[in-house]
Design a protein around this motif. Structure first.
Motif, PDB file in Angstrom:
ATOM      1  N   VAL A  17      55.484  42.564  37.591  1.00 28.32           N
ATOM      2  CA  VAL A  17      53.556  41.998  38.594  1.00 28.32           C
ATOM      3  C   VAL A  17      53.001  42.731  39.338  1.00 28.32           C
ATOM      4  O   VAL A  17      52.284  42.351  40.285  1.00 28.32           O
ATOM      5  N   TRP A  18      53.100  43.848  40.085  1.00 30.20           N
ATOM      6  CA  TRP A  18      53.025  44.753  40.621  1.00 30.20           C
ATOM      7  C   TRP A  18      52.496  45.318  39.597  1.00 30.20           C
ATOM      8  O   TRP A  18      51.376  45.396  40.219  1.00 30.20           O
ATOM      9  N   GLY A  19      53.035  45.317  38.596  1.00 31.96           N
ATOM     10  CA  GLY A  19      51.742  46.266  37.696  1.00 31.96           C
ATOM     11  C   GLY A  19      50.593  45.575  37.831  1.00 31.96           C
ATOM     12  O   GLY A  19      49.046  46.351  37.004  1.00 31.96           O
ATOM     13  N   ALA A  20      50.796  44.311  37.487  1.00 34.96           N
ATOM     14  CA  ALA A  20      49.599  43.128  37.002  1.00 34.96           C
ATOM     15  C   ALA A  20      48.474  43.119  38.279  1.00 34.96           C
ATOM     16  O   ALA A  20      47.548  43.448  38.365  1.00 34.96           O
ATOM     17  N   ALA A  21      48.904  42.892  39.485  1.00 38.12           N
ATOM     18  CA  ALA A  21      48.710  43.139  40.986  1.00 38.12           C
ATOM     19  C   ALA A  21      48.038  44.051  41.221  1.00 38.12           C
ATOM     20  O   ALA A  21      46.065  45.078  41.558  1.00 38.12           O
ATOM     21  N   GLY A  22      48.146  45.515  39.939  1.00 33.69           N
ATOM     22  CA  GLY A  22      47.695  47.189  40.793  1.00 33.69           C
ATOM     23  C   GLY A  22      46.634  46.812  39.140  1.00 33.69           C
ATOM     24  O   GLY A  22      45.704  47.472  39.597  1.00 33.69           O
ATOM     25  N   ILE A  23      46.460  46.303  38.343  1.00 35.87           N
ATOM     26  CA  ILE A  23      45.655  46.695  37.253  1.00 35.87           C
ATOM     27  C   ILE A  23      44.049  45.161  37.668  1.00 35.87           C
ATOM     28  O   ILE A  23      43.245  45.456  37.519  1.00 35.87           O
ATOM     29  N   VAL A  24      44.740  44.176  38.667  1.00 37.62           N
ATOM     30  CA  VAL A  24      43.441  43.288  39.231  1.00 37.62           C
ATOM     31  C   VAL A  24      43.042  43.870  40.421  1.00 37.62           C
ATOM     32  O   VAL A  24      42.173  44.135  40.586  1.00 37.62           O
ATOM     33  N   GLY A  25      43.655  44.753  41.148  1.00 37.02           N
ATOM     34  CA  GLY A  25      42.937  45.279  42.310  1.00 37.02           C
ATOM     35  C   GLY A  25      42.592  45.982  41.916  1.00 37.02           C
ATOM     36  O   GLY A  25      41.187  46.350  42.130  1.00 37.02           O
ATOM     37  N   THR A  28      39.074  45.089  40.026  1.00 36.47           N
ATOM     38  CA  THR A  28      37.851  43.796  40.886  1.00 36.47           C
ATOM     39  C   THR A  28      36.948  44.627  40.988  1.00 36.47           C
ATOM     40  O   THR A  28      35.420  44.463  41.318  1.00 36.47           O
ATOM     41  N   PRO A  29      37.423  45.982  42.116  1.00 32.15           N
ATOM     42  CA  PRO A  29      35.434  46.610  42.559  1.00 32.15           C
ATOM     43  C   PRO A  29      35.166  46.986  41.606  1.00 32.15           C
ATOM     44  O   PRO A  29      33.700  46.730  41.180  1.00 32.15           O
ATOM     45  N   PHE A  30      35.284  47.386  40.375  1.00 32.48           N
ATOM     46  CA  PHE A  30      34.571  47.851  39.301  1.00 32.48           C
ATOM     47  C   PHE A  30      33.342  46.625  38.514  1.00 32.48           C
ATOM     48  O   PHE A  30      32.563  46.685  38.236  1.00 32.48           O
ATOM     49  N   ILE A  31      34.626  45.576  38.192  1.00 32.67           N
ATOM     50  CA  ILE A  31      33.744  44.364  37.424  1.00 32.67           C
ATOM     51  C   ILE A  31      32.508  43.801  38.880  1.00 32.67           C
ATOM     52  O   ILE A  31      31.657  43.319  38.289  1.00 32.67           O
ATOM     53  N   SER A  32      33.537  44.017  40.610  1.00 33.01           N
ATOM     54  CA  SER A  32      32.348  43.351  41.134  1.00 33.01           C
ATOM     55  C   SER A  32      30.712  44.710  41.357  1.00 33.01           C
ATOM     56  O   SER A  32      29.650  44.650  41.329  1.00 33.01           O
ATOM     57  N   SER A  33      31.092  45.718  40.621  1.00 31.69           N
ATOM     58  CA  SER A  33      30.001  46.763  40.780  1.00 31.69           C
ATOM     59  C   SER A  33      29.117  46.745  39.777  1.00 31.69           C
ATOM     60  O   SER A  33      27.856  46.984  39.822  1.00 31.69           O
ATOM     61  N   LEU A  34      29.115  45.261  38.293  1.00 33.23           N
ATOM     62  CA  LEU A  34      28.590  44.857  37.410  1.00 33.23           C
ATOM     63  C   LEU A  34      27.919  44.332  37.849  1.00 33.23           C
ATOM     64  O   LEU A  34      26.729  43.934  37.398  1.00 33.23           O
ATOM     65  N   THR A  35      27.783  43.052  38.671  1.00 30.20           N
ATOM     66  CA  THR A  35      27.453  42.427  39.211  1.00 30.20           C
ATOM     67  C   THR A  35      25.689  43.335  40.223  1.00 30.20           C
ATOM     68  O   THR A  35      26.459  43.376  41.163  1.00 30.20           O
ATOM     69  N   PRO A  36      24.758  41.968  40.066  1.00 27.18           N
ATOM     70  CA  PRO A  36      23.728  43.066  41.286  1.00 27.18           C
ATOM     71  C   PRO A  36      24.019  42.503  42.138  1.00 27.18           C
ATOM     72  O   PRO A  36      24.570  41.795  43.397  1.00 27.18           O
ATOM     73  N   ASN A  37      23.588  43.624  43.032  1.00 24.77           N
ATOM     74  CA  ASN A  37      23.911  43.112  45.206  1.00 24.77           C
ATOM     75  C   ASN A  37      22.947  42.890  45.492  1.00 24.77           C
ATOM     76  O   ASN A  37      21.985  41.821  44.729  1.00 24.77           O
TER      77      ASN A  37
END
Length: 192
Positions: A17-25, A28-37
């Motif tokens: 569970v902690w490993g999955a949460a770490g991957i999602v965490g 998230t910033p990486f995927i957010s950086s792909l969308t335009p501001n």
């Protein structure tokens, strides 16, 4: 048969569970950086232009998507003179597709009195100047747009003259009119 160690099983589940949460965490910033501001999204949005203060012969430059958009209020005499230039132009009927279908006409616009163009030369991306005065470039000049960088010439409909470096007419952006005094650049009306 061996006995199941429930403490180890819970520890492994908790680690998963902690490993999955770490991957999602971390993702998230990486995927957010792909969308335009927000500012990039706003640059691409349609813009409204108030035409109420424009006089016949005026040219206004606005910015849309980082490009200069020219709005020219043409006199009726200029619109009627466009028919006499066909023999001098490379693409008088706008067959090369760089304008919406509603601007594939003699005056390359929705309304004959308003011309809307992207103010970038189709040769090397320079910005031509608005030269509406007849004879201001040479004695035969009918008025239009002149790119002094390499000598490309365009008429008052943005159509390119033959024998100049620019290969195609100036581009017409998507646009429509909300009413007589409001132009929207960046979207097309469903009724046009």
């Amino acid at each position: 048969m061996s006995e199941i160690d429930l403490k180890k099983r819970r520890l492994l589940q908790l680690a998963g569970v902690w490993g999955a949460a770490g991957i999602v965490g971390g993702a998230t910033p990486f995927i957010s950086s792909l969308t335009p501001n927000r500012s990039a999204r706003l640059q691409g949005m349609p813009i409204e232009v108030d035409l109420s203060t424009m006089k016949v012969g005026d040219q206004r430059t606005i910015m849309w998507r980082g490009k200069p958009i020219w709005v020219v209020k043409r006199p009726a005499s200029v619109v009627s003179s466009l028919t006499g230039l066909d023999r001098l132009l490379s693409d008088p009927e706008s067959k090369v597709e760089q304008q919406p279908s509603y601007a594939q006409n003699l005056h390359r616009s929705i309304r004959p009195d308003y011309l809307v163009l992207i103010g970038i030369c189709t040769h090397l991306g320079c910005s031509p100047t608005y030269r509406p005065e007849k004879g201001s470039i040479d004695p035969e000049w009918p008025g239009g747009f002149f790119c002094s960088c390499h000598g490309s010439k365009f008429d008052m409909a943005g159509r390119v003259f033959s024998g100049v470096p620019a290969p195609t007419n100036l581009e017409v952006p998507p646009h429509h009119f909300l009413d007589d005094n409001t132009l929207v650049v960046g979207s097309e009306s469903s009724s046009e």
